[in-house]
Design an enzyme around this catalytic site. Structure first.
Site, mmCIF file in Angstrom:
data_model
loop_
_atom_site.group_PDB
_atom_site.id
_atom_site.type_symbol
_atom_site.label_atom_id
_atom_site.label_comp_id
_atom_site.label_asym_id
_atom_site.label_seq_id
_atom_site.Cartn_x
_atom_site.Cartn_y
_atom_site.Cartn_z
ATOM 1 N N TYR A 220 -9.312 27.221 77.299
ATOM 2 C CA TYR A 220 -9.629 27.566 78.697
ATOM 3 C C TYR A 220 -11.076 27.346 79.087
ATOM 4 C CZ TYR A 220 -10.709 32.198 76.580
ATOM 5 O OH TYR A 220 -11.196 33.227 75.812
ATOM 6 N N LYS A 221 -11.861 26.745 78.200
ATOM 7 C CA LYS A 221 -13.258 26.458 78.538
ATOM 8 C C LYS A 221 -13.357 24.991 78.989
ATOM 9 C CE LYS A 221 -14.777 30.054 75.328
ATOM 10 N NZ LYS A 221 -15.312 31.005 76.304
#
Lengths: 410, 410
Positions: A220-221
């Site tokens: 999710y980065k």
């Protein structure tokens, strides 16, 4: 550094990746420098999620496990991540969270090094990495040893089963020398487990070229997989045959639909699967991973270094009088894709900057982080962010009472 | 049983839950009797997912952890599940998968019963339940003992730390007596861990009234949370203070944003969190859980029993000559919400039925399962499904070669 808005725009005009910004849905009026915490929304994601939800789940229902290859999604998306991290397609699988994958791989490393019970890491590593070792420690399975990497020559001994480190430090962005530390670990008979969360998608990672053993990473980065996207795990192929882990669920069984009472591990990375994978979140992750793969991590890294250097040079020139200090390594090659600044009032400064439309984040006790996601951050963003930071500091707008109260931010 | 289409329609007309069917998006022309494997799509889910994706993730980005309470979602959705299973709001949390939650709670039970190392279950329990014990067994932390529940009086001794059973059997739908088995376990000083995957959302579950200690359950079956939806975990409040588990990630820390090197568990169920929760999948789960809560599990159970009895009576009367036998308990009160039939050619029969528009599933070696999700299955569905099953058997359409090849189906 004295650069102007026109200089920044000229950099954008010359940027070979500039057009990729349109592949993200970015909010108007915000400069988003927190993609190292939560990556931005790819423009293709809402359509893919609607299709997976309405057509695949809603209309095709259970048949989608085969018809739309949900059953293969963990391996398929893992194979797409592999080239971003210097791995082969069959060495990476998407599963669970970074935390859960860490506990699997720490257990696997302990099983591969019988008689050794120490996991060596450094103080200040991302907490979940250390906590996962402590969880196994509480069960009597290993012990955690912490030492600064400078002291690893002393800390590495015959008790160390594995070295557990982050490739890029979540706070400072300092990059560890994967090749040297892996070689040092191996010289003492230890394995390596790398947390790639703050590296994957923003810079090339060289797992196989450096001989790394295991790795985990975050979806999710910089992979833009969405909030709480599933994570991934890597194990070098030479370890696959002997790969044992403790969280052996039915999806990692050699024949999950035989429903045997006795566990028998699937071949290769598939044995790292535990429960049924979260298909909606996986579908969003796949969009983000494809996009980063299409842009290319080498080009992303080059742009990241250029953007970060502009921010550092600008802030060093314009904000040094206000008590701001660089908390990241000054050399571009020694940094990941975010820039950390230190200031005793980092928390209210962060809040005042957010109110001014520049979203970075705060890390206790005194760090302001600016994530430079090169897929969608522009040079003009950096110039404008620096101007607003300068204004917040110069006019001390951060002293306003509304910026003092702390909230939970991830 | 000789009932007609008109009889079935009369039952639907009198069904107080009939209108809830419109709250699901069901495909045209399909009778879906596999909601025990993957629940149907609630009509509200696509809109919620679009909002969470486009507005919360896309526009509000990192601020959504607070602004849209992503950070509280695991506890909020857990609290909504609690009344469905006889628990208090603070006793349930959504996290990870059933598999991962099982390993947490087995470890917690072992920690609460020092000196005892046996986990007692029954042969043929859902595989992941048994595999999770075997994973801990391989690490030397416990041993798995299997005995039919009829023999638990002998199998329960002072070595048993916990009894691990499914409330409803995934294959036969047989219901275990939670009160009696929990009392038996407690009488021997053992704890209980209940897998509610095939019960939650289709029938009332009485965790606290029966004195149960721990439970896990699935979000993607009768809770209609979507493929691979996150699972939940329950621990009775009396165990919260001493709750130790091994997968202690940063989201379960007492102060996750202090980024301490040392793990300190959050109070209560929050310590069962490990990594960052998958928000998109959690948002879909929340829709399904709210919907089931609004309908009410007592009413759902009553309808489930009525539908199941119609199917069993019809099939017993019309299909017995074709080698079909009931593999579920004949009494409605002893069954969960699916019906299992046994036939040596169950696999091709299942495929032929799917081709005829009736979706059930196959469980090796010889079981046809029909999930009776009472929220959206009608009496007319049951009547029509029985007619098509009768036709497949009578005309032996299942002998067509295209129905012979086995595929992976979950």
């Amino acid at each position: 550094m004295s650069w102007t808005l026109e200089d920044a725009r000229a950099c954008d005009a010359a940027d070979p990746l500039a057009d990729w910004r349109s592949h993200f849905l970015l909010p108007e009026g915000i400069i988003y420098l927190d993609g190292n915490s939560l990556g931005a929304l790819p423009a293709a994601t809402p359509g893919v999620l609607a299709r997976v939800t309405e057509t695949e789940w809603g209309r095709h229902l259970i048949s989608s496990w085969n018809r739309h290859d949900w059953i293969g999604a963990s391996q398929r998306v893992g194979a797409r991540i592999a080239p971003l991290i210097g791995a082969e397609a069959d060495e990476v699988i998407v599963a669970d969270s970074v935390s859960v994958n860490l506990t699997k791989l720490i257990a696997a490393a302990l099983a591969l090094r019988p008689g050794r019970g120490v996991i060596l890491s450094e103080p200040g590593n991302f907490p979940t990495d250390l906590y996962m070792v402590q969880g196994l420690e509480r069960m009597g399975l290993c012990s955690l040893r912490l030492a600064p990497v400078e002291d690893f020559a002393q800390a590495l001994d015959g008790d160390v089963a594995a070295v557990l480190l982050s490739q890029v430090h979540y706070k400072s962005a300092a990059v560890h020398d994967m090749a040297a530390l892996t070689a040092a670990a191996h010289a003492h008979g230890a394995l390596t487990i790398w947390d790639l969360s703050h590296a994957v998608g923003a810079m090339p990672v060289a797992l196989n070229p450096t001989g790394a053993d295991f790795a985990v990473g975050c979806g999710y980065k910089y992979l833009n997989g969405g909030p709480g996207a599933p994570a991934f795990a890597f194990a070098a192929r030479r370890h696959h045959a002997g790969l044992e882990q403790s969280i052996c669920g039915w999806m990692g069984h050699a024949a999950p639909f035989a429903f045997d009472d006795a566990y028998a591990p699937a071949p290769g990375m598939k044995r790292l699967l535990a429960g049924t994978p979260p298909i909606l979140s996986l579908a969003a992750l796949e969009v983000g991973v494809r996009l980063i793969g299409d842009i290319g991590v080498s080009a992303l890294h080059a742009k990241s270094m250029a953007l970060s250097q502009c921010l550092i040079d600008d802030v060093s020139a314009t904000c040094a009088d206000f008590g701001i200090a660089l908390a990241s390594p000054p050399e571009a090659g020694a940094r990941g894709s975010h820039v950390a600044l230190r200031h005793p009032e980092a928390y209210p400064i962060c809040q005042a900057l957010i109110a001014a439309g520049v979203v970075g984040d705060f890390r206790a006790p005194d760090i302001l982080r600016f994530g430079i996601a090169p897929a969608y951050v522009s040079f003009e963003d950096i110039w404008t962010a620096a101007r607003r930071l300068e204004a917040v500091l110069r006019h001390e707008t951060w002293r306003a009472p509304e910026f003092a109260a702390r909230q939970t931010v991830t």
